[in-house]
Design an enzyme around this catalytic site. Structure first.
Site, PDB file in Angstrom:
ATOM      1  CE  LYS A   1      -4.389  -1.793   1.385  1.00 23.36           C
ATOM      2  NZ  LYS A   1      -5.606  -1.736   2.136  1.00 23.36           N
TER       3      LYS A   1
ATOM      4  CE  LYS B   1      -6.242  -7.230  -1.131  1.00 22.07           C
ATOM      5  NZ  LYS B   1      -7.168  -7.142  -0.048  1.00 22.07           N
TER       6      LYS B   1
ATOM      7  CE  LYS C   1     -13.826  -2.720   0.960  1.00 20.07           C
ATOM      8  NZ  LYS C   1     -12.646  -2.713   1.836  1.00 20.07           N
TER       9      LYS C   1
END
Ligand code: AQP
Length: 355
Positions: free
Chosen positions: A115, A217, A220
């Site tokens: 991230k 993966k 969202k």
């Protein structure tokens, strides 16, 4: 206490539309576990500000995740459904855990690396400390089980490390105050305040991948909406996304070995298996030898059949904002009482002067 009471805790961030990965990897397990355990399910809004501080629609996103929980079948009367920011004991315990955990432990977290990307120095301190807050979410209820997708496994292991270090560092005080619980750690029986939580991971849908790239993966925050199936997608959109899903030119194999090196094919087989509660092996026995031109429409029909009722229920529940808010308020009060009981002991164990 002679043993920890079984208690399930899990959370979902209000960072966007819930997708099939969230549903198969987590929410479906939440629903199954509530039949046999005491469960606390949380919309983890404090986590949602770690990557993006300003959200124009945080309250609505929180309501939307709550509606998805309820539409999927979670019972907010028998169990607890609430949003994290109502129970500030999560943040209080997270601070304690920030002081228990070591910076090196946080630096090793693969989700932080993913991230934060290349610009690590510019990531928020909250993003680095995220696993410590996640540990506090579970431990403030002394939860024993957490249903999560495979991507969260490392964070659950870290939670066990934090709990174990707290139990060791304060073993004397825990014994003196008589607030410990006996538990088995390897061969040894030890007395600790926090349980070593067990992840509930597994099945064919523990990690659903992007429909556009079998190495990433489903997420969202992926900029491509074609990469995921949202729980709110209508039948046409679901069918279009599955039709456009990346695959290879070969037919489906009849055995698992034939999926090696074919991540996109394996992902679609896993989705079919997750939606039907079949194993991937059983899906291959059914579809082995068939082309994607046959398998994709079958998968699209199945996804529509399973997801359309949830989307309809979500719309119905979301329209009643007063009801959704009342569920969160009531859940917050019940969760807060339990969390405060834990924190009272934690403050005593640590020796903070409280009177
Ligand atoms: N692709 C996935 N396959 C299986 N399980 C998944 N989960 C997430 N993605 C998949 C599981 O869903 C639960 C809730 O996730 P979250 O919202 O708390 O955070 P996340 O793991 O960071 O999910 P996203 O969708 O990737 O969100 P963003 O893009 O905001 O980071 C967790 O149990 C998770 O394991």
């Amino acid at each position: 206490m002679t043993a920890f009471q079984p208690l399930v805790f899990s959370g979902v961030q209000p960072t966007g539309n819930l997708h099939l990965g969230n549903y198969l990897g987590a929410i479906r397990k939440f629903v199954a576990l509530q039949e046999k355990s005491d469960c606390i399910y949380c919309v983890v809004d404090l986590h949602s500000i770690t990557a993006q501080l300003v959200h124009g629609d945080l309250a609505d996103q929180t309501r939307s995740i709550t509606a998805a929980f309820l539409a999927s079948g979670i019972d907010p009367k028998k169990h607890i459904v609430f949003n994290q920011s109502r129970v500030m004991q999560h943040a209080e315990l997270a601070w304690v855990f920030n002081c228990v955990a070591r910076i090196g432990w946080m630096n090793r977290m693969t989700q932080f690396k993913d991230k934060a990307g290349k610009d690590r120095e510019n990531a928020s301190l909250g993003l680095l400390a995220y696993p410590s807050l996640m540990a506090a979410d579970m431990m403030v209820y002394r939860a024993t089980h957490v249903p999560v997708g495979d991507d969260q496994k490392q964070h659950v292991e870290l939670t066990r490390d934090i709990a174990q270090k707290f139990n060791n560092d304060f073993s004397g005080r825990i014994a003196e105050l008589g607030v410990g619980v006996e538990m088995q750690v390897g061969e040894e029986t030890v007395n600790g305040f926090f349980p070593l939580i067990e992840p509930v991971i597994g099945g064919p849908a523990a990690r659903i991948m992007s429909l556009r790239d079998g190495s990433k993966k489903m997420s969202k925050s992926d900029p491509s909406d074609l990469s995921r199936i949202n729980l709110t997608d209508d039948a046409d959109t679901i069918s279009k996304k599955i039709r456009k899903a990346k695959t290879d030119p070969d037919a489906l194999p009849s055995e698992m070995d034939g999926l090696a090196g074919r991540p996109e094919a394996e992902n679609l087989v896993g989705i079919y298996a997750g939606l039907t509660d079949m194993t991937k092996e059983a899906v291959l026995q059914q579809f082995g030898g068939q082309q994607f031109s046959t398998f994709k429409p079958a998968l699209a029909d199945l996804a529509v059949e399973k997801l359309a009722p949830i989307a309809g229920e979500m719309r119905r529940i979301s329209a009643d904002r007063t009801y959704v808010d009342s569920v969160l308020r009531d859940g917050g009060e019940r969760a807060g009482a339990r969390a405060e009981a834990t924190m009272k002991s934690v403050r005593e164990i640590m020796g903070f002067l409280q009177h």
